[in-house]
Design a protein around this motif. Structure first.
Motif, PDB file in Angstrom:
ATOM      1  N   GLY A 165      49.935  12.053 -31.258  1.00 24.92           N
ATOM      2  CA  GLY A 165      50.028  10.606 -31.340  1.00 24.92           C
ATOM      3  C   GLY A 165      48.682   9.905 -31.271  1.00 24.92           C
ATOM      4  N   GLY A 166      47.624  10.648 -30.974  1.00 20.99           N
ATOM      5  CA  GLY A 166      46.284  10.064 -30.932  1.00 20.99           C
ATOM      6  C   GLY A 166      45.730   9.872 -29.544  1.00 20.99           C
ATOM      7  N   LEU A 167      46.193  10.650 -28.564  1.00 20.23           N
ATOM      8  CA  LEU A 167      45.671  10.544 -27.200  1.00 20.23           C
ATOM      9  C   LEU A 167      44.149  10.649 -27.223  1.00 20.23           C
ATOM     10  CD1 LEU A 167      46.536  10.408 -24.155  1.00 20.23           C
ATOM     11  CD2 LEU A 167      46.327  12.913 -24.158  1.00 20.23           C
ATOM     12  N   PRO A 168      43.426   9.693 -26.597  1.00 19.90           N
ATOM     13  CA  PRO A 168      41.958   9.715 -26.645  1.00 19.90           C
ATOM     14  C   PRO A 168      41.371  11.034 -26.164  1.00 19.90           C
ATOM     15  CG  PRO A 168      42.731   7.619 -25.792  1.00 19.90           C
ATOM     16  CD  PRO A 168      43.947   8.498 -25.917  1.00 19.90           C
TER      17      PRO A 168
ATOM     18  N   THR B 255      41.305  12.894 -35.654  1.00 17.62           N
ATOM     19  CA  THR B 255      41.899  12.872 -36.997  1.00 17.62           C
ATOM     20  C   THR B 255      42.382  11.481 -37.364  1.00 17.62           C
ATOM     21  OG1 THR B 255      44.065  13.544 -36.118  1.00 17.62           O
ATOM     22  CG2 THR B 255      42.579  15.291 -36.847  1.00 17.62           C
ATOM     23  N   LYS B 256      42.976  10.769 -36.400  1.00 17.38           N
ATOM     24  CA  LYS B 256      43.404   9.393 -36.682  1.00 17.38           C
ATOM     25  C   LYS B 256      42.196   8.524 -37.034  1.00 17.38           C
ATOM     26  CE  LYS B 256      47.808   9.949 -35.415  1.00 17.38           C
ATOM     27  NZ  LYS B 256      48.954   9.796 -36.323  1.00 17.38           N
TER      28      LYS B 256
ATOM     29  N   VAL C 245      49.649   2.729 -37.558  1.00 19.06           N
ATOM     30  CA  VAL C 245      49.727   2.432 -36.121  1.00 19.06           C
ATOM     31  C   VAL C 245      51.145   2.633 -35.612  1.00 19.06           C
ATOM     32  CG1 VAL C 245      49.487   0.624 -34.384  1.00 19.06           C
ATOM     33  CG2 VAL C 245      47.780   0.845 -36.194  1.00 19.06           C
ATOM     34  N   VAL C 246      52.126   2.162 -36.379  1.00 21.96           N
ATOM     35  CA  VAL C 246      53.529   2.372 -36.002  1.00 21.96           C
ATOM     36  C   VAL C 246      53.841   3.862 -35.944  1.00 21.96           C
ATOM     37  CG1 VAL C 246      55.922   1.988 -36.715  1.00 21.96           C
ATOM     38  CG2 VAL C 246      54.248   0.149 -36.935  1.00 21.96           C
TER      39      VAL C 246
ATOM     40  N   PRO D 293      29.250   9.290 -31.853  1.00 17.46           N
ATOM     41  CA  PRO D 293      29.252   8.073 -31.018  1.00 17.46           C
ATOM     42  C   PRO D 293      30.273   7.032 -31.454  1.00 17.46           C
ATOM     43  CG  PRO D 293      27.007   8.765 -31.463  1.00 17.46           C
ATOM     44  CD  PRO D 293      27.886   9.627 -32.315  1.00 17.46           C
ATOM     45  N   LYS D 294      30.498   6.890 -32.756  1.00 11.11           N
ATOM     46  CA  LYS D 294      31.505   5.936 -33.224  1.00 11.11           C
ATOM     47  C   LYS D 294      32.911   6.360 -32.802  1.00 11.11           C
ATOM     48  CE  LYS D 294      29.041   4.238 -37.313  1.00 11.11           C
ATOM     49  NZ  LYS D 294      29.103   4.090 -38.790  1.00 11.11           N
ATOM     50  N   ALA D 295      33.167   7.679 -32.824  1.00 15.87           N
ATOM     51  CA  ALA D 295      34.505   8.168 -32.495  1.00 15.87           C
ATOM     52  C   ALA D 295      34.836   8.023 -31.024  1.00 15.87           C
ATOM     53  CB  ALA D 295      34.639   9.624 -32.920  1.00 15.87           C
TER      54      ALA D 295
END
Length: 543
Positions: free
Chosen positions: A365-368, A375-376, A393-394, A454-456
């Motif tokens: 789901g995109g857990l930091p 990948t997201k 996002v949904v 750094p951006k990620a």
């Protein structure tokens, strides 16, 4: 033969050699112990083979060509890791089965086809090895228990053959459009935009590869197959096998030319599948089926990324899509192995198994700070800020919801005995796979030119990844309160409409068999041949 060519030959040659050795019953019984070694040459090729070398097998009249580009190396390396660790799991799994021969042969056949598809550089070799992959994978599904496994295997093989029929027609049109009679995939992709049959070729390729990727509505083979296949087989099928179609899309589509009509249509279908897979997945109670519908959702999202890149003519799409596919390959393979381990573990020892599963599941789901967040982030620019970005996002929210539902159902599937422990080899394979799914995406992100680190990991990027996960977790709490009021959708959902057709197809098959037996009689065949000859002669006279 130089070092690069040797690595490519070994990557394909070792699984094929082991498969041929299965002709001996004595050697076949020892093959499970070699499952972990069979994909290691493929891993070595992914790590060290150059991207400008080509292995040619044959002569000037006919030859098969194999090569490795950067997207292929990413997927081949990750697939080799999964095949090796799932092979360790399968070796221990087969010790409990008396009839292991079928799974051994189908495992090595599927591995040979999988490695071959990732390495194939020409259309003939790609199509042939894709067929080997399909037959082997259908055999893996058949190794499940009961009549439902037979049905799932038949549906898998039938849809695979139908998809390959569309694909074959598309490849023929591609070959006609390629200059100088070249059958190389890279030449065909370059020639596609200028082909007089461009639109028809694209439709045929997208339909064939979309079916193999599990795009809605022809996705129902996926929950049926993954639900019935043995755990290690489901792990490699959901992780590695389905990625063959994604890599084919990456290689066959012309990224230097914007094709907005085809790209937007593909993105729309993919985004619908991303939401649909979650909606049906939350109605399931079996962890394997929940993971299967998660794959429907994730493959839809990945195809949407490819579609948006095709619409924009973005040459960076290939790497971003391959990176997303590599992460999904690792995570989904690990989660299927987690199902097998938790089911053999008692409730007193389940938490050391469930905690890693929770981290990598929420990573989808995109857990930091997980591979899923990377990948997201890599796909964000391709999807943009419009409707596609909003649906993405949904999709992250919905994926988190589905994964929490999976973890809840998984924790309830522990062994009956509270002190039960899974075999050490299975636990080792699962934990190693979990660790690989966490570390390898970071290594890939640092090694390939997608974006800067750094951006990620900037606060804005971390918050953009975190809040959909939090929303999904809140929705999961609400879903938990609904309990049994959620309707139960049968596994295969829209595929259930095929049930009434089965009796009719069996009757039609019996009728065709009787007609075939009648026409093969000597007298009937002679009369038919005479009539055809007379008709042919009359046609020549009239002409």
């Amino acid at each position: 033969m130089n070092l690069d060519q040797t690595l490519l030959a070994a990557a394909m040659g070792l699984p094929l050699l082991l498969l041929l050795a299965c002709a001996s019953a004595r050697l076949r019984r020892r093959m499970p112990a070699l499952f972990v070694l069979a994909p290691l040459p493929a891993l070595a090729a992914a790590l060290w083979a150059g991207h400008d070398s080509m292995l040619v097998l044959g002569n000037t009249r006919f030859a098969l060509r194999f090569a490795l580009d950067l997207p292929g190396a990413m997927l081949l390396g990750c697939a080799a890791v999964l095949w090796a660790l799932a092979g360790m799991f399968a070796w221990r799994y087969l010790r409990e089965r008396a009839d292991s021969d079928g799974l051994v042969v189908c495992w090595l056949m599927t591995l040979t086809g999988c490695v071959g598809v990732f390495l194939a550089a020409d259309m003939i070799g790609f199509y042939f090895l894709l067929a080997v992959l399909s037959v082997g994978a259908s055999g893996l599904v058949l190794q499940g228990e009961g009549p439902q496994a037979v049905r799932a295997s038949a549906i898998y093989l039938g849809l695979a053959l139908l998809a390959e029929a569309f694909l074959l027609a598309g490849l023929i049109l591609l070959a006609q459009a390629t200059p100088d009679g070249s059958l190389l995939i890279r030449d065909a992709a370059a020639a596609l935009p200028g082909s007089p049959w461009r639109d028809l070729t694209l439709i045929l390729l997208l339909v064939g590869l979309g079916m193999k990727a599990g795009l809605v509505p022809l996705h129902f083979w996926m929950p049926l197959a993954y639900g019935e296949a043995p755990i290690p087989a489901a792990a490699v099928m959901s992780g590695a096998v389905v990625k063959a179609s994604i890599l084919a899309l990456i290689r066959f589509l012309p990224w230097s030319t914007a094709l907005p009509d085809a790209g937007h249509a593909l993105a729309l279908i993919g985004l619908f599948g991303a939401i649909y897979g979650v909606l049906i997945g939350i109605t399931q109670s079996q962890p394997k089926l929940i993971l299967a519908y998660s794959s429907v959702s994730q493959m839809g999202f990945l195809v949407a990324v490819i579609g948006m890149g095709l619409a924009a003519g973005d040459t960076g799409t290939a790497l971003a899509a391959a990176f997303y596919a590599a992460h999904h390959l690792l995570v989904k393979g690990a989660l299927f192995l987690a199902v097998g381990v938790v089911m053999l573990t008692g409730r007193r020892h389940r938490w050391p198994m469930l905690v890693p599963a929770a981290v990598i599941a929420l990573g989808l789901g995109g857990l930091p700070l997980t591979g899923g967040a990377l990948t997201k982030y890599a796909a964000k620019d391709l999807l943009g800020e419009g409707l596609a970005g909003s649906v993405a996002v949904v999709s992250s929210i919905a994926t988190t919801l589905l994964m929490i539902h999976f973890l809840r159902r998984l924790s309830a599937m522990t062994a009956v005995e509270a002190d039960a422990r899974a075999p050490a080899a299975m636990v080792t394979a699962w934990l190693a796979m979990a660790l690989a799914s966490l570390l390898i995406p970071w290594a890939l992100y640092l090694a390939i030119p997608i974006d800067t680190l750094p951006k990620a990991v900037a606060p804005a990027a971390l918050w953009a990844a975190l809040w959909p996960v939090l929303v999904g977790a809140l929705l999961a709490l609400g879903l938990d309160r609904l309990g049994t009021r959620i309707p139960q959708v049968p596994a295969g959902d829209v595929g259930e409409v095929l049930y009434p057709l089965e009796d009719a197809s069996m009757a039609a098959g019996g009728w065709c068999e009787r007609v075939d037996a009648f026409t093969r009689r000597w007298a009937v065949s002679c009369i038919a041949l005479l009539l055809v000859s007379l008709l042919f002669g009359w046609t020549l006279m009239v002409g």
